[in-house]
Design an enzyme around this catalytic site. Structure first.
Site, mmCIF file in Angstrom:
data_model
loop_
_atom_site.group_PDB
_atom_site.id
_atom_site.type_symbol
_atom_site.label_atom_id
_atom_site.label_comp_id
_atom_site.label_asym_id
_atom_site.label_seq_id
_atom_site.Cartn_x
_atom_site.Cartn_y
_atom_site.Cartn_z
ATOM 1 N N ASN A 156 20.335 3.222 -0.481
ATOM 2 C CA ASN A 156 19.162 4.203 0.279
ATOM 3 C C ASN A 156 17.712 3.918 -0.387
ATOM 4 O OD1 ASN A 156 21.381 4.918 1.561
ATOM 5 N ND2 ASN A 156 21.920 6.662 0.314
ATOM 6 N N GLY B 181 36.809 -6.148 -8.024
ATOM 7 C CA GLY B 181 37.647 -7.080 -8.664
ATOM 8 C C GLY B 181 37.279 -8.469 -8.349
#
Length: 589
Positions: A483, A534
């Protein structure tokens, strides 16, 4: 002296000729004296010499566009152009990661409304870049990050004021409209008693209510994307990598002699619901390589564990499938296991409700390849406790029908860490509202485990500007570049956290982008950990590859310093002064 004066005169004559003056009779002599190289190198030498007299690059325009992020959600890309040697040149671009406060188990209509709002926000951000930010930042030196972020901050503050004024006018108009509709006969009678049936328990009343979610102004992506694009442009113009440029910003242009790489928190498993009626106790299981290994060695070790864990999960799925078929008297092949599915976090997805069972399986996977948890690799757990709270009962529902109060949750975590000491980090073990319980688990576990606030911390803008930063007592905070976050905000906030003995973790949002800048920011800011997800999905693997490249570069330059794991013993510090400004005491009453 005569030779030096003659050479200086020839240089001046060459410069005059280049500027358009006519000195043809001495030009050949001047060029031969100044540039004794081969004739084919003449123009390159001329360009290099006179480029010293050109103006410094300045921003000429910004271009914003809507693109698709790593999880198929719309997001913003900002391209930055500079005037370089009188030519307009594209310097760099940046892509903002998408971020949502909607939990995974939200209702479909809530998710749909969030997607619509995201589209509106990206569209507004593109307009901001084109109509406001590009003209506002034109002719600005891209290496002046402080000035650029100051201008961006003032622009955003004006937009917030505009929104508040509009909302105030709308509320006043609505109140007048409702007042006009109300007549004396239509005034509702007050009920003397509450509705019989549901009784609110005393314990439920004592649970602090959830604090309202931070409002996100439409278009705020433009602020963060533009600030990061300016930082990248400044690094390119200064001919230094972004991580070093960030370190110079943090240390007042003083170049650090050595840099410590953040330790990666590599997500191994994304734990989901085992069935529609079951809740999960944890959201992520992460692996942390030991500090003695290089990053490359640590990533290789994590990959070995991931392969063995995949094998165990697949064999477990096949076994359960064959048992189900034998019970039904069927001989067909077992259906493919869902455990192979890759999560949006770039890791395996597994449905487990029993944390102890999952930890024992991980121990088995490590033992199978000759590794030991707690020595050869460590674990971190993202509890995401805010997703487990049942506000009707005032308790956490860790399993279907299994409820625990905040005090019971704190006691449970103490037992888990005592039984599984290879867990060295808990992320969001409680809601941020449960301040007393945060304090108790920090005192009980802080000397051997990091207690990290991610969703339990407020937005970066609030963390930086509020006098009383609204996070629970903790070991550190996960910061995300989302943001209206600006590069200067991260620089300032990490400096505050460093001074308060807090660790900084740069975190990757769920909806990650292909932009690798987060890694450079983490290295330059001196973050202790880097939470990227991951080792699958291109947008996440690209960041690990960038981290490996930085390690190789620092090692080649002799500037790589080994990381350390240091815990804070909160129990030995009764209301420590170094935490008072960052971690306020719980509100009374």
């Amino acid at each position: 002296m005569e030779a030096g004066e003659r050479r200086g005169r020839l240089r001046r004559e060459a410069a005059e000729y280049y500027r358009g003056h006519r000195v043809p009779e001495r030009m050949e002599e001047a060029l031969n004296t100044l540039f004794p190289q081969c004739p084919e190198d003449l123009y390159g030498e001329l360009a290099n010499y006179f480029s010293k007299f050109s103006k410094a690059p300045v921003i000429c325009k910004l271009v914003g566009r809507k693109i698709i992020g790593g999880v198929g959600q719309p997001t913003l890309e900002v391209e930055l152009y500079c005037t370089v040697k009188n030519y307009e040149k594209r310097i760099c671009s940046t892509v903002m990661a998408t971020y949502s406060q909607i939990p995974e188990n939200a209702l479909p209509e809530t998710i749909e409304a969030d997607e619509k709002e995201r589209n509106y926000s990206v569209h507004t951000a593109v307009e901001w870049v084109k109509e406001s930010l590009s003209p506002m930042l034109r002719h600005l030196d891209p290496t002046d990050q402080c000035q650029a972020d100051k201008m961006l901050g003032e622009y955003f503050a004006n937009k917030v004021e505009e929104k508040e004024e509009i909302e105030k006018l709308e509320e006043e108009a609505k109140a007048e409209e409702e007042a006009a509709k109300v007549t004396p006969t239509s005034t509702p009678k007050q009920k003397k008693g509450g509705k019989p049936g549901k009784a609110v328990s005393v314990e439920a009343q004592s649970i602090p209510p959830a604090e309202p979610a931070e409002s996100v102004l439409r278009g705020s992506l433009a602020i963060g994307a533009t600030s990061l694009a300016i930082a990248k442009a400044g690094a390119i113009i200064c001919h230094v990598p972004l991580y070093l440029y960030t370190a110079l910003l943090k240390h007042n242009q003083e170049s650090p002699k050595e840099i410590t790489l953040p330790l990666p928190m590599v997500t191994l498993l994304n734990c989901e619901k085992n069935s529609p009626s079951k809740l999960k106790l944890v959201k992520e299981i992460m692996l942390i390589p030991p500090v003695e290994l290089s990053l490359k060695q640590g990533i290789d070790r994590v990959l070995d564990i991931q392969k063995e864990m995949t094998r165990l999960l697949e064999s477990r799925g096949k076994m359960s499938g064959s048992q189900a078929n034998s019970k039904k008297g069927k001989a067909q092949k077992a259906p493919p296991s869902a455990l192979k599915r890759i999560s949006h976090l770039g890791c395996l997805t597994a449905g487990y409700d029993n944390l102890e069972q999952l930890l024992l399986l991980m121990q088995r996977a490590c033992n199978n390849i000759g590794l030991e948890l707690g020595t050869d690799v460590y674990l971190a757990i993202n509890c995401a406790a805010h997703e487990l709270m049942d506000y009707d009962k005032g308790k956490y529902e860790i399993l279907t029908g299994t409820f625990k109060s905040p005090d019971e949750m704190a006691a449970m975590y103490v037992d888990i860490i005592n039984n599984f000491p290879f867990i060295i980090a808990l992320i969001d073990p409680l809601r941020k509202e449960d301040r007393d319980q945060w304090s108790s688990i920090c005192c009980a576990l802080g000397s051997k485990c990091y207690l990290i606030a991610e969703d339990a911390a407020t937005q970066i803008s609030k963390l930086k500007t509020d006098q009383n930063i609204n996070i629970a007592m903790c070991s550190g905070v996960v910061l995300k570049y989302i943001n209206q976050t600006k590069v200067s905000d991260l620089v300032e906030l990490t400096g505050i956290l460093d001074g308060q003995r807090h660790i900084t973790i740069l975190g990757s949002p769920d909806g990650e982008s292909s932009d690798e800048s987060l890694v450079d920011l983490a290295v330059g800011l001196g973050a202790r950990f880097l939470k990227l997800g991951g080792l699958s999905r291109g947008e996440r693997v690209a960041k690990y590859n960038r981290l490996l490249a930085i390690e190789e570069e620092l090692a080649a330059n002799g500037a790589l310093r080994e990381a350390k794991l240091e815990f804070v013993d909160f129990a030995e510090e009764s209301q420590p002064e170094q935490l008072s400004n960052v971690l306020p005491a719980p509100e009374q009453g």
